[in-house]
Structures are given as structure tokens and as C-alpha cells.
Design a protein around this motif. Structure first.
Motif, PDB file in Angstrom:
ATOM      1  N   ARG A   1     -10.336   1.423  -3.780  1.00 39.08           N
ATOM      2  CA  ARG A   1      -9.422   2.319  -3.519  1.00 39.08           C
ATOM      3  C   ARG A   1      -9.149   3.037  -2.465  1.00 39.08           C
ATOM      4  O   ARG A   1      -9.995   3.223  -1.486  1.00 39.08           O
ATOM      5  CB  ARG A   1      -9.789   3.655  -4.552  1.00 39.08           C
ATOM      6  CG  ARG A   1      -8.875   4.691  -4.985  1.00 39.08           C
ATOM      7  CD  ARG A   1      -9.251   5.566  -6.011  1.00 39.08           C
ATOM      8  NE  ARG A   1     -10.409   6.591  -5.575  1.00 39.08           N
ATOM      9  CZ  ARG A   1     -10.417   7.556  -4.939  1.00 39.08           C
ATOM     10  NH1 ARG A   1      -9.223   8.160  -4.972  1.00 39.08           N
ATOM     11  NH2 ARG A   1     -11.489   8.130  -4.657  1.00 39.08           N
TER      12      ARG A   1
ATOM     13  N   ASP B   1       0.766  -1.130   0.109  1.00 37.30           N
ATOM     14  CA  ASP B   1      -0.146   0.075   0.095  1.00 37.30           C
ATOM     15  C   ASP B   1       0.929   1.342   0.035  1.00 37.30           C
ATOM     16  O   ASP B   1       0.205   2.595  -0.167  1.00 37.30           O
ATOM     17  CB  ASP B   1      -0.976   0.099   1.333  1.00 37.30           C
ATOM     18  CG  ASP B   1      -2.032  -0.832   1.368  1.00 37.30           C
ATOM     19  OD1 ASP B   1      -2.504  -1.352   0.139  1.00 37.30           O
ATOM     20  OD2 ASP B   1      -2.095  -1.522   2.343  1.00 37.30           O
TER      21      ASP B   1
ATOM     22  N   GLU C   1     -10.627   2.065   2.515  1.00 37.13           N
ATOM     23  CA  GLU C   1     -10.890   1.873   1.085  1.00 37.13           C
ATOM     24  C   GLU C   1     -12.397   1.978   0.830  1.00 37.13           C
ATOM     25  O   GLU C   1     -13.234   1.914   1.673  1.00 37.13           O
ATOM     26  CB  GLU C   1     -10.590   0.273   0.764  1.00 37.13           C
ATOM     27  CG  GLU C   1      -9.239   0.167   0.747  1.00 37.13           C
ATOM     28  CD  GLU C   1      -8.727  -1.498   0.292  1.00 37.13           C
ATOM     29  OE1 GLU C   1      -9.652  -2.287   0.559  1.00 37.13           O
ATOM     30  OE2 GLU C   1      -7.690  -1.570  -0.006  1.00 37.13           O
TER      31      GLU C   1
ATOM     32  N   ASP D   1       3.119   3.108  -1.974  1.00 36.97           N
ATOM     33  CA  ASP D   1       2.993   4.018  -2.920  1.00 36.97           C
ATOM     34  C   ASP D   1       1.499   4.801  -2.897  1.00 36.97           C
ATOM     35  O   ASP D   1       1.499   5.900  -3.019  1.00 36.97           O
ATOM     36  CB  ASP D   1       3.181   3.497  -4.276  1.00 36.97           C
ATOM     37  CG  ASP D   1       4.571   3.110  -4.414  1.00 36.97           C
ATOM     38  OD1 ASP D   1       5.540   3.448  -3.722  1.00 36.97           O
ATOM     39  OD2 ASP D   1       5.002   2.313  -5.464  1.00 36.97           O
ATOM     40  N   ALA D   2       0.553   4.113  -2.790  1.00 40.37           N
ATOM     41  CA  ALA D   2      -0.889   4.544  -2.791  1.00 40.37           C
ATOM     42  C   ALA D   2      -1.116   5.643  -1.606  1.00 40.37           C
ATOM     43  O   ALA D   2      -1.695   6.596  -1.783  1.00 40.37           O
ATOM     44  CB  ALA D   2      -1.946   3.528  -2.721  1.00 40.37           C
TER      45      ALA D   2
END
Length: 186
Positions: free
Chosen positions: A81, A24, A77, A26-27
Motif C-alpha cells: 500500500r 498510481d 509502499e 488515484d491512490a
């Protein structure tokens, strides 16, 4: 522990709360940057674009939190997303709340209140924390007022902003400092 919450009176997909994993990172960095820095942050009300430029966090720092035994990054989320996150750290009798971000396009609809409440609940239930601590840039009066409406109190205890350390951004003014806010968790 995963939990799912439906937004009150909403027809949008439910929010799923879970702890972040290394995949997770990078997000999460992209989310935090979008909520606070650059032009994309101006779509929400939490932008720091006028007081700080440059990065707000980096992959190494987020990964260190995700992998720390005394911390977690709570993610939210919606529709697969990540739309919100916060850092929680166990620090003895209190928990530290930080790296709080809600996607600029999701701000103003109550998601931030849900994340904060879930962070407080988990800190009490999982660590027995009796207080939540956080630091906020003292010139962010609108943000501090939002926390005060949720039971946090200003302590007047200040710590200096790390001028010259670009990991925290490039200040656009010379009066930045962090104020400690505290809430007793009942």
C-alpha cells in the motif's frame, strides 16, 4: 530505481521506495487528500483542514507530474500500500520538493524523515542538485519548524496563495501565502 528501507528498531514491514507510474495516480490523490484535508487528516499532525477546505490536488495534476521528464513522484509502499509520497522536480542547480504526504495513521514514526532524506539523496545523485527548495504555507509554523530541524532555512521570500483557484483548495482565512524554504545539499 527501487530501494527498500527497514524502519529503525521496527518489526513492521519494510518500506519500498519507487517512482510512481500512471496506475498510481488515484491512490496518490487519495493519500494526499487524506493527509491534508477533511476529517481523516485530523488523525495526523499535517492537517490543513482548519485553514483550507476542498481539494489539495487532482488526478490531472498528479498525472502530469508522473509523466513529466523533469519530475517524478517518489512513492513509499508498505505491505503493498502507498503510505507516503513526494514530488521532486529538477530545476537547474536545485530540486523542488512538494506534494509531500504521509498517511495520517503513519505520521509521527519517522517515515517523513526517511522520505525527505531519500528525496534529498536522489536529487543530489540523479540530478546533481546542490539545493532543495520547497514552499510552505507561512502560517504552518509547526510544519516549518519540522523542516528547520532537518536543515531547511526560511528565506522570507513569499508568493501569494492562489485565492479563487479551487484547484488548490478553498481558503478559510485571508492571510495565506507561501514561504520559500531552502536547504543546501552536501
Amino acid at each position: 530505481m527501487d530501494t527498500t528501507t527497514a524502519p529503525t528498531g521496527s518489526t513492521t514491514p519494510e518500506f519500498r521506495f519507487r517512482d510512481a507510474v500512471p496506475a498510481d495516480v488515484d491512490a496518490l490523490v487519495a493519500l494526499v487528500e487524506s493527509a491534508y484535508r477533511g476529517e481523516s487528516s485530523r488523525a495526523g499532525w499535517t492537517t490543513e483542514a482548519d485553514i483550507l477546505q476542498g481539494q489539495r490536488t487532482d488526478p490531472d495534476g498528479v498525472l502530469a507530474l508522473v509523466e513529466s521528464p523533469d519530475a517524478r513522484v517518489l512513492t513509499v509502499e508498505q505491505g503493498g500500500r502507498i503510505v507516503a509520497c513526494c514530488q521532486l522536480e529538477h530545476r537547474g542547480t536545485h530540486a523542488y520538493f512538494g506534494m509531500f504526504a504521509v498517511s495520517p495513521t503513519a505520521q509521527g514514526g519517522g517515515l517523513g524523515r526517511l522520505v525527505l532524506a531519500e528525496a534529498e539523496r536522489r536529487s543530489r545523485a540523479e540530478w546533481g542538485a546542490t539545493e532543495m527548495h520547497m514552499t510552505v504555507i507561512s502560517v504552518r509554523e509547526d510544519l516549518i519548524a519540522w523542516y528547520e530541524r532537518r536543515g531547511y532555512r526560511r528565506t522570507g521570500r513569499m508568493t501569494p496563495f492562489p485565492y479563487g483557484d479551487d484547484r488548490f483548495g478553498v481558503p478559510q482565512r485571508d492571510d495565506l501565502q507561501f514561504e520559500l524554504l531552502v536547504k543546501h545539499l552536501v
